[in-house]
Write an enzyme that holds these catalytic residues in place. Structure first.
Site, PDB file in Angstrom:
ATOM      1  N   LYS A 257      28.564   1.850 -30.577  1.00  0.00           N
ATOM      2  CA  LYS A 257      29.914   1.755 -31.087  1.00  0.00           C
ATOM      3  C   LYS A 257      30.062   1.150 -32.543  1.00  0.00           C
ATOM      4  O   LYS A 257      28.925   0.482 -32.971  1.00  0.00           O
ATOM      5  CB  LYS A 257      30.731   0.532 -30.018  1.00  0.00           C
TER       6      LYS A 257
ATOM      7  N   CYS B  61      39.100   5.194 -38.017  1.00  0.00           N
ATOM      8  CA  CYS B  61      39.893   4.333 -36.972  1.00  0.00           C
ATOM      9  C   CYS B  61      41.417   4.229 -37.138  1.00  0.00           C
ATOM     10  O   CYS B  61      41.759   3.684 -38.185  1.00  0.00           O
ATOM     11  CB  CYS B  61      39.296   2.910 -36.959  1.00  0.00           C
TER      12      CYS B  61
ATOM     13  N   LYS C  72      32.890  10.986 -39.691  1.00  0.00           N
ATOM     14  CA  LYS C  72      33.733  11.181 -38.587  1.00  0.00           C
ATOM     15  C   LYS C  72      35.122  10.987 -39.101  1.00  0.00           C
ATOM     16  O   LYS C  72      35.625  10.032 -39.763  1.00  0.00           O
ATOM     17  CB  LYS C  72      33.712  10.086 -37.438  1.00  0.00           C
TER      18      LYS C  72
HETATM   19  C1  LIG Z   1      38.625   2.276 -26.434  1.00  0.00           C
HETATM   20  C2  LIG Z   1      37.970   3.047 -27.535  1.00  0.00           C
HETATM   21  C3  LIG Z   1      37.359   2.461 -28.509  1.00  0.00           C
HETATM   22  C4  LIG Z   1      36.919   3.273 -29.535  1.00  0.00           C
HETATM   23  N1  LIG Z   1      36.053   2.837 -30.448  1.00  0.00           N
HETATM   24  C5  LIG Z   1      35.624   3.567 -31.509  1.00  0.00           C
HETATM   25  C6  LIG Z   1      34.898   3.171 -32.552  1.00  0.00           C
HETATM   26  O1  LIG Z   1      34.565   1.897 -32.531  1.00  0.00           O
HETATM   27  N2  LIG Z   1      34.343   3.971 -33.379  1.00  0.00           N
HETATM   28  C7  LIG Z   1      34.687   5.352 -33.400  1.00  0.00           C
HETATM   29  O2  LIG Z   1      34.157   6.117 -34.111  1.00  0.00           O
HETATM   30  N3  LIG Z   1      35.362   5.775 -32.636  1.00  0.00           N
HETATM   31  C8  LIG Z   1      35.745   4.884 -31.469  1.00  0.00           C
HETATM   32  N4  LIG Z   1      36.758   5.468 -30.460  1.00  0.00           N
HETATM   33  C9  LIG Z   1      36.782   7.120 -30.398  1.00  0.00           C
HETATM   34  C10 LIG Z   1      35.809   7.955 -29.525  1.00  0.00           C
HETATM   35  O3  LIG Z   1      34.644   7.614 -29.957  1.00  0.00           O
HETATM   36  C11 LIG Z   1      36.263   9.207 -29.386  1.00  0.00           C
HETATM   37  O4  LIG Z   1      36.023   9.839 -30.651  1.00  0.00           O
HETATM   38  C12 LIG Z   1      37.776   9.443 -29.136  1.00  0.00           C
HETATM   39  O5  LIG Z   1      37.958   8.637 -28.216  1.00  0.00           O
HETATM   40  C13 LIG Z   1      38.033  10.952 -28.478  1.00  0.00           C
HETATM   41  O6  LIG Z   1      37.006  11.500 -27.640  1.00  0.00           O
HETATM   42  P1  LIG Z   1      37.304  11.314 -25.850  1.00  0.00           P
HETATM   43  O7  LIG Z   1      38.654  12.189 -25.809  1.00  0.00           O
HETATM   44  O8  LIG Z   1      36.352  11.889 -25.376  1.00  0.00           O
HETATM   45  O9  LIG Z   1      37.501   9.880 -25.667  1.00  0.00           O
HETATM   46  C14 LIG Z   1      37.298   4.687 -29.575  1.00  0.00           C
HETATM   47  C15 LIG Z   1      37.718   5.297 -28.489  1.00  0.00           C
HETATM   48  C16 LIG Z   1      38.245   4.511 -27.292  1.00  0.00           C
HETATM   49  C17 LIG Z   1      39.132   5.078 -26.175  1.00  0.00           C
END
Ligand SMILES: Cc1cc2nc3c(=O)[nH]c(=O)nc-3n(C[C@H](O)[C@H](O)[C@H](O)COP(=O)(O)O)c2cc1C
Ligand SMILES: Cc1cc2nc3c(=O)[nH]c(=O)nc-3n(C[C@H](O)[C@H](O)[C@H](O)COP(=O)(O)OP(=O)(O)OC[C@H]3O[C@@H](n4cnc5c(N)ncnc54)[C@H](O)[C@@H]3O)c2cc1C
Ligand code: SF4
Lengths: 459, 406
Positions: B49, B141, B180
């Site tokens: 993270k 973010c 990203k």
């Molecule tokens: C609770 C939460 C916290 C997240 N924190 C970060 C983060 O700190 N840094 C980041 O690049 N992406 C963060 N994300 C994004 C995820 O890495 C991911 O790219 C996003 O949730 C989409 O993918 P998914 O549909 O598989 O969840 C976060 C997602 C969630 C749900």
């Protein structure tokens, strides 16, 4: 093809299976798995179905239960997985068995292109499996997965055990049994020799002198238990030979079983109900079932009892046969009496007490005794060197299936007795197969997806 | 691992992955033991993270999660108002070291966010020294990038994207640098080009989408409610997959940089779709947060069986394989004549197709006295709506090529 194969089974169509899989809560540490004698990883197989992966679903089931589709159909699920489903709290348990059968049927319709790679090496230890019933088949599967070579000796002409020669065609189409069993027997390293019976054609010693390093006994129980005062009367039939004749007629071109218009079945288990149903299908107009138990006390499942009732069987519950004679016109006169249980909750013959004044007489053209099975005398003689209990069952270590003779293992009905299930026999066969592999120094398959070994089996 | 004898390995920026599935930067990778369990469960890699330099304030607010359901399906989408990790670079460095020591064959990546040039560059250098396999830079973010105006994401500015990508790349000696980005832009291709000009090695596409998951209408409270108030959430999970597929495809068609996909996958089929539009690896967050780490078994088995059935030897053969089939509307064939057809054996006579065509199509489906749908060949234009609403798959389109070109 599969449509025909599963015609007699209530197989879900894909849309139903997906909907059913979506209903599953996917509980953590799910109680359905704990309630399955074979420990099928229900949550993971259903999740695989839900996530578009029926083939993985089947692999997950087969890791612990090689008869995935068959068990999905014939298991008494209401007492096992489905009875434990947490959705019972919402009054709608998941149809786990139907999903299991769906996964197997899907594979039959879409067989894997590539054959399973490899097979045991030519110097792999050879193991003899005696009996191609559920226990023997599960032991075979476990053994080849561990890298042994297996020769299966089967007394009859086709594999499947009770599934081939006992369970009626209407409840378990043999085409389906065959479709599930033959790929296992066709795996590299497995050889089936049908028509060869232990005791009649070879002895245990013969197997060891022919180079087999270990033996698994899964010969089942094929002699009908006898009811004193009834079984001796000429013309009285017994469930197993009767069902075997019906199975041979339906599946292997045998002559049809002969049944009169009025038929009486004695017994309250699933074998008695199967006999009743086969009698109805073979020409009986009336079938009556006499048993000691009330409907909620009978060993048969509620589903089977309701099914037999719907198809026309009638029940005389909490009643026993006291006398049976031949009447003048070749029919039978049967005297019965009502009973009560001396000690509540113990539904065994020696706990039954007659209720004077409740006597009733019946007549029947055919009488079928279905009160259990016992070891075959030929087999008993062939296994005289093994420790057996008073009922003649082979004594085994419950964790490994090892008998009193080194290198000889046993499981399924011949070790655990009658009135049990296909899935319990599969579990015992698999456990013994893994124990034999360990005994021979073979390592069980490992990897992130292999299930934990049963207790007592050390690698 | 060899799943059923299939080699599922992939190469991303010169890094070998056992299979294409890794955890994205999110709560499942914000704890050392969780990542260990994830690797034990079979994940090929993890992006830890997002972290920042010591002293950076991370004012987390709770509750932070919301979601939308779709009928009985829970978590059709997940919303979060999370920020980056509370654990700063000093902690994350040690995690990277521990994981690389214990799991040398797994891919360990670190995600970073900074505001000043110096911070970005320190973060890269320290994590590279700790042994990270690649560095992912969060430019996206939804609560906003540090140093930008509140709520604004770095990747929404072409100039900032190019500049910061350049800083990070200049500081990295060994590690590939992945940027990203966010799908919340007017032209995703311009952003990808800015990443390329900045010199980064790859793109991670395309994170959560700014959203408002919903309200408790009785109390007017937005979700997630913090004393009755809320802000916009980053939306993830199944609902956003179609948007992610589009962003990945657009980038892959325009820019030669390798792509790691994120945003909405749950099943092996979803993952294959990511590969087909050009992703080389697929990242998972929401699906794992919902179903647990052992979901990876479904993914690995599913991909292996799919490749076995389709006779595909290498995962790389799938990457971008569907891109030639994507083109502008103007380049699609105009000479097709499609007509709806009913398979009576599958029809359960709910007549939903009739309603949909009557009120949303061209009134081409009548119901006969047996409740069976009857297609009016003249009125049916072949739009395909009826096929989509049919619950049993009883309708399909028969497509023919017209004799005369239109
Ligand atoms: C609770 C939460 C916290 C997240 N924190 C970060 C983060 O700190 N840094 C980041 O690049 N992406 C963060 N994300 C994004 C995820 O890495 C991911 O790219 C996003 O949730 C989409 O993918 P998914 O549909 O598989 O969840 C976060 C997602 C969630 C749900
Ligand atoms: C009519 C009937 C209905 C049933 N219905 C159900 C049901 O619905 N659900 C359920 O779960 N269970 C049911 N059961 C129980 C279940 O079938 C058995 O528990 C199970 O088949 C036992 O498996 P096994 O491998 O131990 O023995 P078996 O199935 O009996 O197989 C033993 C095999 O060994 C062979 N054999 C025997 N002697 C020799 C020898 N000397 N040499 C070589 N081979 C030999 C036999 O031919 C047979 O193939 C039913 C049983 C019967 C009889
Ligand atoms: S998921 Fe865990 S941490 Fe979050 S609210 Fe529930 S119990 Fe608390």
């Amino acid at each position: 093809m599969v449509q025909q194969v599963v015609a007699g089974l209530s197989c879900l169509v894909p849309a139903q299976a997906v909907a059913e899989a979506h209903r599953c809560l996917m509980c953590h540490d799910a109680p359905c798995t704990a309630a399955c004698p074979a420990g099928v990883d229900v949550m993971h197989f259903i999740r695989a179905l839900r996530f578009d992966n029926p083939r993985r679903a089947l692999e997950v089931i087969r890791r612990t239960n090689v008869l995935a589709g068959i068990c999905g159909a014939v298991c008494p699920k209401e007492r096992l997985c489905e009875g434990a489903c947490l959705r019972n709290a919402l009054r709608d348990p998941i149809r786990i068995g139907a999903l299991q059968t769906f996964a197997a049927a899907h594979e039959m319709a879409h067989p894997r292109r590539a054959a399973r790679a490899g097979g045991p090496s030519s110097d792999a230890p050879a193991v003899a499996v005696v009996g191609a019933g559920p226990a023997g088949l599960a032991a075979t599967d476990a053994l080849v997965r561990c890298g042994a070579r297996v020769t299966v000796f089967e007394a009859r002409e086709a594999p499947g055990g009770m599934l081939a020669y006992g369970v009626p065609e209407a409840r378990m189409p043999y085409a389906f049994v065959n479709a599930e069993v033959s790929p296992l027997l066709a795996r590299p390293g497995v050889e089936l020799t049908p028509g060869r019976a232990l005791g009649r054609d070879f002895s245990l010693d013969d197997l060891f002198s022919r180079g087999f390093r270990a033996v698994f006994l899964g010969v089942g129980l094929w002699k009908a238990a006898r009811l004193a005062g009834v079984s001796e009367v000429p013309g009285v039939l017994h469930a197993l030979p009767f069902l075997e004749a019906a199975a041979r007629h339906a599946r292997f071109h045998g002559p049809p079983p002969a049944v009169g218009p009025r038929c009486l079945v004695i017994g309250g288990g699933s074998v008695a109900l199967d006999s009743a149903e086969v009698a109805l299908r073979s020409g009986a107009r009336e079938v009556e079932v006499v048993c000691l138990e009330n409907t909620d006390e009978m060993p048969a499942t509620r589903e089977d009892i309701a099914g037999a009732w719907q198809r026309g069987a009638r029940f005389f519950n909490r009643r026993r046969v006291t006398r049976l004679q031949r009447g003048p016109d070749a029919f039978f006169l049967i005297e019965t009496i009502g009973i009560r249980w001396k000690e509540p909750g113990r539904f065994v013959p020696d706990n039954a007490e007659d209720l004077p004044g409740t006597e009733a007489r019946l007549v029947a053209d055919t009488v079928i005794v279905a009160i259990g099975q016992a070891p075959d005398p030929d087999v008993v003689r062939a296994l005289s060197g093994l420790k057996r209990d008073a009922r003649g069952l082979v004594q085994v270590d419950p964790e490994t299936g090892a008998t009193s003779v080194a290198g000889v293992f046993a499981g399924g009905d011949c070790a655990s007795g009658c009135g049990r299930t296909v899935v319990a026999s599969v579990a015992e066969g698999r456990r013994a197969g893994l124990a034999i592999a360990a005994h021979l120094g073979l390592r069980p398959p490992t990897g992130p997806y292999e299930p934990a070994l049963p207790r007592g089996v050390v690698s | 691992m060899k799943a059923y004898g299939m080699d599922l390995s992939v190469n991303f920026c010169g890094i070998r992955f056992e299979h294409p599935f890794l955890l994205s930067a999110a709560p499942p990778t914000d704890d050392l033991d969780m990542v260990r369990r994830a690797f034990d469960a079979g994940w090929a890699g993890a992006v830890l993270k997002t972290t920042s330099v010591e002293g950076t304030p991370v004012p987390l607010k709770y509750p932070m999660i919301s979601s939308t359901d779709l009928g009985p399906q829970r978590v059709a989408s997940l919303g979060n108002i999370d920020l980056i990790s509370e654990h700063h670079i000093d902690v994350v460095e040690r995690r990277v070291e521990a994981l690389k020591r214990e799991y040398p064959d797994h891919v360990v990546a670190a995600s970073i966010m900074g505001s000043r040039q110096e911070d970005w560059q320190t973060l890269v250098q320290r994590l590279e020294a700790a042994g990270a396999d690649f560095i992912e830079c969060s430019f996206s973010c939804p609560q906003g990038s540090m140093g930008e105006r509140p709520g604004a994401m770095l990747a929404q500015s072409l100039a900032a994207t190019e500049r910061v990508a350049g800083w990070v790349k200049a500081a990295a000696r060994r590690c590939p640098v992945v940027i990203k980005i966010t799908p919340q832009v007017t032209d995703i291709v311009e952003v990808a080009q800015a990443v390329q000009r900045g010199g980064a090695d790859a793109i991670c596409a395309s994170n959560t989408i700014p959203s408002l998951p919903g309200f408790d209408v009785a109390t007017r409270t937005p979700s997630p409610g913090l004393d009755g108030k809320s802000t916009y959430s980053g939306l993830s999970g199944p609902a956003i997959k179609p948007i992610t597929l589009r962003t990945i495809a657009e980038i892959a068609r325009a820019v030669p940089l390798p792509i790691t996909g994120t945003g909405g996958p749950t099943t092996w089929k979803d993952a294959v779709e990511f590969l087909l539009v050009g992703a080389r690896t697929v990242q998972f967050a929401t699906a794992v947060m919902h179903h647990g780490f052992d979901l990876v078994e479904d993914l690995v088995d599913g991909l292996a069986f799919f490749m076995e059935d389709a006779g595909i030897e290498h995962v790389s053969d799938l990457v971008g394989a569907a891109l030639p089939r994507l083109r502008g509307h103007e380049d699609l064939p105009g000479d097709l004549r499609a007509r709806s057809e009913v398979t009576e054996a599958l029809c359960v006579r709910c007549d939903l197709c009739h309603v949909a065509c009557r009120d949303g199509g061209h009134g081409a489906i009548q119901v006969d006295s047996d409740r069976l749908p009857r297609i009016d060949e003249e009125r049916c234009v072949g739009c395909g709506l009826c096929v989509r609403v049919c619950p049993t798959g009883a309708l399909h389109l028969k497509v023919e090529r017209c004799a005369q070109p239109s």
